[in-house]
Design an enzyme around this catalytic site. Structure first.
Site, PDB file in Angstrom:
ATOM      1  N   ASN A   9       0.867  -1.177   0.000  1.00  0.00           N
ATOM      2  CA  ASN A   9       0.000   0.000   0.000  1.00  0.00           C
ATOM      3  C   ASN A   9       0.903   1.225   0.000  1.00  0.00           C
ATOM      4  OD1 ASN A   9      -1.807   2.033   0.459  1.00  0.00           O
ATOM      5  ND2 ASN A   9      -2.426   1.363   2.512  1.00  0.00           N
ATOM      6  N   LYS A  11       0.090   4.237  -0.405  1.00  0.00           N
ATOM      7  CA  LYS A  11      -0.561   5.434   0.150  1.00  0.00           C
ATOM      8  C   LYS A  11      -0.316   6.640  -0.770  1.00  0.00           C
ATOM      9  CE  LYS A  11      -0.280   3.295   4.618  1.00  0.00           C
ATOM     10  NZ  LYS A  11      -0.221   3.439   6.060  1.00  0.00           N
ATOM     11  N   HIS A  95      -9.683   1.170   4.504  1.00  0.00           N
ATOM     12  CA  HIS A  95      -8.437   1.390   5.241  1.00  0.00           C
ATOM     13  C   HIS A  95      -8.690   2.380   6.382  1.00  0.00           C
ATOM     14  CE1 HIS A  95      -4.383   2.644   6.228  1.00  0.00           C
ATOM     15  NE2 HIS A  95      -3.983   1.512   5.670  1.00  0.00           N
ATOM     16  N   GLU A  97      -7.058   4.797   7.482  1.00  0.00           N
ATOM     17  CA  GLU A  97      -6.792   6.208   7.181  1.00  0.00           C
ATOM     18  C   GLU A  97      -7.975   6.837   6.455  1.00  0.00           C
ATOM     19  OE1 GLU A  97      -2.998   5.549   5.347  1.00  0.00           O
ATOM     20  OE2 GLU A  97      -2.129   5.134   7.318  1.00  0.00           O
ATOM     21  N   GLU A 169      -5.697  -4.828  10.599  1.00  0.00           N
ATOM     22  CA  GLU A 169      -4.701  -3.779  10.827  1.00  0.00           C
ATOM     23  C   GLU A 169      -5.069  -2.986  12.072  1.00  0.00           C
ATOM     24  OE1 GLU A 169      -2.568  -2.672   6.907  1.00  0.00           O
ATOM     25  OE2 GLU A 169      -4.338  -1.434   7.078  1.00  0.00           O
ATOM     26  N   GLY A 175       2.025   2.570  10.788  1.00  0.00           N
ATOM     27  CA  GLY A 175       2.978   3.672  10.645  1.00  0.00           C
ATOM     28  C   GLY A 175       3.638   4.103  11.942  1.00  0.00           C
ATOM     29  N   SER A 215       3.013  -1.691  10.479  1.00  0.00           N
ATOM     30  CA  SER A 215       4.461  -1.667  10.740  1.00  0.00           C
ATOM     31  C   SER A 215       5.162  -2.981  10.418  1.00  0.00           C
ATOM     32  CB  SER A 215       4.739  -1.230  12.181  1.00  0.00           C
ATOM     33  OG  SER A 215       4.263   0.087  12.390  1.00  0.00           O
TER      34      SER A 215
HETATM   35  P1  PGA Z   1       2.460   0.568   7.710  1.00  0.00           P
HETATM   36  O1  PGA Z   1       1.034   0.708   7.004  1.00  0.00           O
HETATM   37  O2  PGA Z   1       3.077  -0.717   7.211  1.00  0.00           O
HETATM   38  O3  PGA Z   1       3.221   1.794   7.275  1.00  0.00           O
HETATM   39  O4  PGA Z   1       2.218   0.530   9.185  1.00  0.00           O
HETATM   40  C1  PGA Z   1       0.226  -0.428   6.818  1.00  0.00           C
HETATM   41  C2  PGA Z   1      -1.076  -0.017   6.195  1.00  0.00           C
HETATM   42  O5  PGA Z   1      -1.556   1.075   6.491  1.00  0.00           O
HETATM   43  O6  PGA Z   1      -1.657  -0.750   5.380  1.00  0.00           O
END
Ligand code: PGA
Length: 263
Positions: A9, A11, A95, A97, A169, A175, A215
């Site tokens: 992903n 982003k 997601h 976010e 998640e 993140g 992460s």
């Molecule tokens: P990250 O994001 O690996 O940077 O924690 C994972 C995600 O949001 O799918």
């Protein structure tokens, strides 16, 4: 046996000028039998990534990071699922976010999910609890509510045939450099399958791949892939780094081989 999947992903990173090269580099570094690879770049980079992968490694799939819940209309700045035909074959839905920044509710995510499936996209539905919800002992309940909400109008049979995937998640792990323990993630995967059983899923959700996200790196992927309930990873930050992706997919390949998928 369930697929082993590593989905990147990206982003809001990369540009149409550099996304194709990054996708090609990652594809070349992650050629591991038995692992399904998906790269989800920003919308404006979909064509560049599609073209680069078509030329260098068509076995890597391209995914969108969301789709709109309507087919067309006066929705400035949005992208409907049917517009992605020819550009992407997968889509991430719900997601955290987008739940946070775009106010996506479970009901809306459910509508996006059916638009994605109707457009022939393989869906990855994201679920996961906030830190305060985990600390209050409500993680399982929150994720079950998200599932029930997003799947309320879904036809399990149709979703199963579309290759439905769930990504667990935990929001506090995205993140942050902090991860769930592998055993907590596996327990959540079990709870998700129990939730699918309650929703009348074929085989009690046993056929639905569940990815861990939050992460994930080449260093910690091994813990998650060692859990039989977990079928891969949805990777954010580390998915922009070819070395990291090489390590992550290599480890996923060990699981794929153990499951007899690598032949
Ligand atoms: P990250 O994001 O690996 O940077 O924690 C994972 C995600 O949001 O799918």
């Amino acid at each position: 046996m369930r697929d082993v999947i590593v989905a990147a992903n990206w982003k809001m990173h990369t540009t149409p000028a550099d996304a194709g090269d990054l996708a090609t580099t990652i594809a070349a570094r992650t050629r591991v039998p038995g692992v399904t690879r998906v790269i989800c770049p920003p919308f404006v980079c979909l064509a560049a990534v599609r073209d680069a992968l078509a030329e260098h490694d068509p076995s890597v799939a391209v995914g969108a990071q969301t789709v709109h819940h309507e087919l067309a209309g006066a929705y400035t700045g949005e992208t409907a699922a049917p517009m992605l035909v020819g550009l992407a074959t997968w889509a991430i839905l719900g997601h955290s976010e987008r739940r946070r920044d775009a106010g996506e509710t479970d009901d809306l995510i459910g509508r996006k999910l059916s638009r994605a499936v109707d457009a022939g996209l393989r869906p990855i539905l994201c679920v996961g609890e906030l830190l305060e919800e985990r600390e209050a002992g409500r993680a399982t309940q929150v994720v079950e509510t998200q599932l029930r909400g997003a799947l309320a109008a879904a036809d399990p049979q149709a979703l199963a045939s579309a290759g439905f995937v769930i990504a667990y998640e935990p929001v506090w792990a995205i993140g942050t450099g902090r991860t769930a323990t592998a055993s907590d993630a596996a327990a959540m995967a079990d709870a998700i399958r129990t939730g699918l059983t309650a929703l009348g899923w074929p085989d009690g959700g046993e056929g639905v791949p569940i990815l861990y996200g939050g992460s994930v790196t080449s260093v910690n992927i091994g813990e998650f892939m060692a859990e039989p309930a977990i079928d891969g990873a949805l990777v954010g930050g580390a998915s922009l780094k070819p070395d990291e992706m090489a390590g992550i997919v290599a480890r996923a390949g060990i699981t794929a081989a153990a499951r007899g998928l690598a032949g």
